[in-house]
Design an enzyme around this catalytic site. Structure first.
Site, PDB file in Angstrom:
ATOM      1  N   GLY B 165       0.800  -1.239  -0.044  1.00 53.02           N
ATOM      2  CA  GLY B 165       0.065  -0.130  -0.063  1.00 53.02           C
ATOM      3  C   GLY B 165       0.894   1.276   0.078  1.00 53.02           C
ATOM      4  N   LYS B 237     -10.332 -19.653  -2.178  1.00 55.27           N
ATOM      5  CA  LYS B 237     -11.668 -19.846  -2.599  1.00 55.27           C
ATOM      6  C   LYS B 237     -12.379 -20.827  -1.582  1.00 55.27           C
ATOM      7  CE  LYS B 237      -9.552 -19.926  -7.035  1.00 55.27           C
ATOM      8  NZ  LYS B 237      -8.675 -20.862  -8.240  1.00 55.27           N
ATOM      9  N   GLU B 275      -6.440 -18.353 -15.160  1.00 50.50           N
ATOM     10  CA  GLU B 275      -7.417 -17.318 -14.098  1.00 50.50           C
ATOM     11  C   GLU B 275      -7.488 -15.877 -14.868  1.00 50.50           C
ATOM     12  OE1 GLU B 275      -7.002 -19.808  -9.961  1.00 50.50           O
ATOM     13  OE2 GLU B 275      -5.869 -17.605 -10.326  1.00 50.50           O
ATOM     14  N   ARG B 293      -1.361 -27.134 -12.709  1.00 50.50           N
ATOM     15  CA  ARG B 293      -1.685 -28.167 -11.958  1.00 50.50           C
ATOM     16  C   ARG B 293      -2.999 -28.655 -11.891  1.00 50.50           C
ATOM     17  NH1 ARG B 293      -1.729 -24.014  -7.838  1.00 50.50           N
ATOM     18  NH2 ARG B 293      -3.764 -23.946  -7.447  1.00 50.50           N
ATOM     19  N   ARG B 339     -15.812 -26.282  -0.287  1.00 47.51           N
ATOM     20  CA  ARG B 339     -14.519 -26.839   0.145  1.00 47.51           C
ATOM     21  C   ARG B 339     -15.004 -27.114   1.757  1.00 47.51           C
ATOM     22  NH1 ARG B 339      -9.239 -24.160  -2.385  1.00 47.51           N
ATOM     23  NH2 ARG B 339      -9.967 -24.125  -4.349  1.00 47.51           N
TER      24      ARG B 339
END
Lengths: 163, 453
Positions: B165, B237, B275, B293, B339
Site C-alpha cells: 500500500g 476460494k 485465471e 496443476r 470446500r
C-alpha cells in the site's frame, strides 16, 4: 502402540493357531488369549511395572510371526527380542547399505561391540549418502534389512543390546 | 510410452481422487505417505504405501529427493504430484524427466515461464490475451493524466519497487492524480528508496473466472468450460461453480478462446487453469495467471462435462494425446463445489484438527463427495485443513443451488468445527441466488453478517 497396530495384531492373532500372545513395546503391554480365564494370569501378573523380563517367557512360546502388514511397527513387534534391546530406526525413506562401498567390509556384523559414535550403516537418498551412527553403546544383536534394500521411515534397521 | 505403475506424491482427498482413476485405468499404484498418514484411507487404497519420513511436510511430502527415491525404488514409471506440495516445482518435473519417470504435469520450462507472474503476463501479451491495462514507469502528473485518459478512470497508482500500500492510491479524476501524485512518489521513495510509480486500471467490481484446459504439449489444447470462484476470503476460494453465468455469452466464448490461445501458444502439456479477473462494470476480462496443476475445484468441470480430468492428465503425460475433441466436450447443467475445511469461522477461521467422531455424507443423484475422511479418522495438524469437497450437479444454477442446500442439510460431521454451515449461509443468501457478488462480497458483506448472527 497405535489403535491400528493393535487391530493388526488382533487380526494376526485371530488368523493364527496360537493360544496366547503377549507383547511388550516401549513399556506398553498387549495380552491376547483364547482362554477367557487367562486374563488375570497374563497382563495382571505385571501390574503397572514395565518389567523387561516379563515378555521373555511369553515370547518363547510364540512362533516366529509372519509379518502380515507393511507398517514396520506392527510387523516387527512379534519377534522374540528382550525388551531392553534398542532399535536403530530409519530416519527417512532410503536405500540401506551395510558397507561404505561394495568392496569395503560391513560397518558392523552380528555380535560387534559399538559405541554411540560407531557408524553402523549408510542410507542413500538419490545419491546422497548419510552415515548412521549407533547412538548407544552395546552389542549388535540383529540386522533386520539386507544390503541395497529400500527402507521406510521408522523401520527397524539394527537391534542393539545396550552395554 | 504407457504408464504401468503410478507414484502418487500427495495426500488427502486428491491422493484418493488420483488413485481412483489409476485403479479404473488398471494401473498399479504406490502412494507416498508421511508417518501421520500411514493409516489413511488413501494408504489403504493404494496397492502399496511407503513412508517417506515424519509428519512434517518438509521432511516428507516436500522433500524432492525422498519422493524421487521412493518412486524409483518402488519401480514406478510415472509420478502424479496432485496439487500443492511439489506440484508446481520445476525441479521435480526436470528431475523426473532425467530419471526416466513420466511427470504428470508440465515440462519444467513451462512451469517456470507460467509460474512467474511477470513472465506469464509477458507471455499472455505475446499470445494476444488481454491483461490489466496499465503503464510502465510514469514520471510526471501530466504523463499520468494522459495515460489515465487512455485507460479510463478509475485508475490506481502503484509503487514500482514494492507493495503493502505504500505509494499507492486510487484516482477517479485528473484532479485526484494532480493532488496526490507527488506525495505518493515521496512515500514510495521513503519506503523503498525508489520513488518511481506506474498506473493501472482499477477494477471496482471484479469476479474471479477461470477456464479449465488440457494441452498435449504440442500446441493442441481444448477447454472444459469455465468456473466462477468469486466467493473468496483472503484469496482462498470457498465456493466454486461452473459454468460462468455472470457474463454475456459472446464474451464467455472469447474468455475460453483466450485461455486456449495462451496455453496453445505456450505449447502447454497437462491439465491447467487460466485465471482471469472479470471487470463486471466494463464487461472486460484480464489474464491473471496460469495454475499448471490439477486444481482443487476440478470436479466442477468434470461434473459439467462428464470428463475425467485425471485420466486426461495421465494420457497427455504419457504422450498419448488428449483423446477427446473440443466438439465432444459439451458443457451441460451447472455444478457447485463447497470446500469443507476443519476451521472455525467464528474464531477467525482457526484450523480445528482432531478426531472426526461422526462422518455421514449425503448421497443421491447429482451429489459427489471427494474426501478421504472416515468416521474415527484423525485430522492431523500438520497439513491444510480441508477435509473434503461436496459437489452438486443440477440441470441449471438454481437446481444446483437447491440440491447443494439439501446436501449440506443432510451432511453430518461430528468432531471438529467446519466451514459447512458458513457455506450453507452463503449459498442460501439472496445475493448468491441472484448472482450479484464480487470477490469482495464474502469478506465485506456475507461474512460479517454471518458472524453477527
Amino acid at each position: 502402540m497405535k489403535p491400528a497396530d493393535i487391530e493388526a495384531l488382533v487380526d494376526l492373532f485371530g488368523k493364527s493357531g496360537w493360544d496366547e500372545l503377549h507383547i511388550e513395546i516401549d513399556g506398553e503391554e498387549l495380552f491376547l488369549s483364547r482362554d477367557s480365564r487367562a486374563r488375570g494370569a497374563g497382563a495382571g501378573a505385571v501390574p503397572g511395572t514395565a518389567a523387561p523380563m516379563a515378555a521373555a517367557p511369553a515370547a518363547a512360546a510364540v512362533a516366529v510371526a509372519p509379518p502380515a502388514a507393511p507398517p514396520a511397527a506392527a510387523a516387527a513387534a512379534p519377534a522374540a527380542r528382550p525388551a531392553h534391546w534398542v532399535a536403530i530406526k530409519a530416519a527417512n525413506l532410503g536405500t540401506y547399505y551395510r558397507a561404505a562401498s561394495p568392496e569395503a567390509p560391513p560397518y558392523v556384523t552380528l555380535g560387534a561391540r559399538v559405541s554411540a559414535e560407531s557408524e553402523v550403516c549408510m542410507i542413500e537418498v538419490m545419491k546422497l549418502f548419510t552415515t548412521i551412527r549407533a547412538g548407544i553403546a552395546g552389542t549388535v544383536r540383529e540386522i533386520c534389512v539386507s544390503d541395497g534394500q529400500m527402507v521406510e521411515f521408522g523401520q527397524d534397521l539394527i537391534w542393539i543390546e545396550p552395554a | 510410452m504407457g504408464i504401468n505403475r503410478l507414484f502418487v506424491a500427495n495426500r488427502g482427498e486428491i491422493a484418493l481422487r488420483i488413485l481412483r482413476t489409476a485403479k479404473k485405468l488398471g494401473l498399479e499404484t504406490v502412494l507416498a505417505v508421511s508417518d501421520a498418514d500411514r493409516d489413511s484411507l488413501p494408504a489403504q487404497m493404494a496397492d502399496r504405501a511407503v513412508c517417506l519420513g515424519p509428519a512434517q511436510a518438509t521432511k516428507s511430502y516436500l522433500d524432492i529427493g525422498l519422493v524421487l527415491h521412493a518412486a524409483k525404488a518402488t519401480g514406478c514409471d510415472a509420478l502424479h504430484p496432485g496439487y500443492g506440495f511439489l506440484s508446481e516445482r520445476p525441479e521435480l518435473s526436470r528431475r523426473c524427466e532425467a530419471e526416466g519417470i513420466i511427470f504428470v504435469g508440465p515440462r519444467a520450462g513451462s512451469i517456470k515461464a507460467l509460474g512467474d507472474k511477470l513472465s506469464a503476463i509477458a507471455l499472455a501479451r505475446a499470445a494476444g490475451v488481454p491483461t490489466v491495462p496499465g503503464t510502465d514507469h510514469i514520471a510526471t502528473v501530466a504523463h499520468a493524466q494522459a495515460a489515465a485518459k487512455e485507460i479510463g478512470y478509475p485508475v490506481v497508482i502503484k509503487a514500482s519497487a514494492g507493495g503493502g500500500g505504500k505509494g499507492m492510491f486510487r484516482a477517479n479524476s485528473p484532479a485526484d492524480l494532480a493532488a496526490r501524485f507527488d506525495s505518493a512518489s515521496r512515500e514510495a521513495l521513503a519506503a523503498f528508496g525508489d520513488g518511481r510509480l506506474y498506473l493501472e486500471r482499477f477494477v471496482e467490481a471484479a469476479r474471479h473466472v477461470e477456464v479449465q484446459v488440457v494441452g498435449d504439449g504440442e500446441g493442441a489444447v481444448i477447454h472444459f468450460g469455465d468456473r466462477d470462484c468469486s466467493v473468496q476470503r483472503r484469496y482462498q476460494k470457498l465456493i466454486e461453480e461452473g459454468p460462468v453465468t455472470a457474463m454475456p455469452a459472446a464474451l464467455q466464448e472469447r474468455l475460453r478462446a483466450a485461455a486456449v490461445q495462451l496455453t496453445s501458444f505456450a505449447k502447454y502439456r497437462n491439465a491447467g487453469t487460466v485465471e482471469f479477473l472479470y471487470d463486471v462494470t466494463r464487461q472486460e476480462f484480464y489474464f491473471i495467471e496460469v495454475n499448471s496443476r490439477i486444481q482443487v475445484e476440478h470436479p466442477v468441470s468434470e461434473e459439467i462435462t462428464g470428463q475425467d480430468l485425471i485420466a486426461l492428465q495421465l494420457s497427455v503425460a504419457a504422450g498419448q494425446g488428449i483423446g477427446v475433441t473440443q466438439e465432444q466436450v459439451r458443457v451441460s447443467g451447472h455444478a457447485l463445489e463447497v470446500r469443507i475445511n476443519a476451521e472455525d469461522p467464528m474464531q477467525g477461521f482457526q484450523p480445528r484438527p482432531g478426531r472426526v467422531t461422526g462422518w455421514a455424507p449425503p448421497a443421491g443423484p447429482g451429489i459427489r463427495i471427494d474426501s478421504h475422511i472416515r468416521a474415527g479418522d484423525l485430522i492431523p495438524p500438520f497439513y491444510d485443513s480441508m477435509v473434503g469437497k461436496l459437489i452438486v450437479h443440477g440441470s441449471d444454477r438454481s437446481a444446483a443451488i437447491e440440491g447443494m442446500l439439501r446436501a449440506i442439510r443432510d451432511f453430518r460431521i461430528e468432531g471438529p468445527k467446519t466451514t459447512l454451515a458458513l457455506a450453507a449461509h452463503v449459498i442460501g443468501h439472496p445475493d448468491f441466488a441472484d448472482n450479484r457478488f464480487t470477490t469482495r462480497w464474502l469478506e465485506d458483506k456475507a461474512l460479517p453478517a454471518y458472524l453477527k448472527e
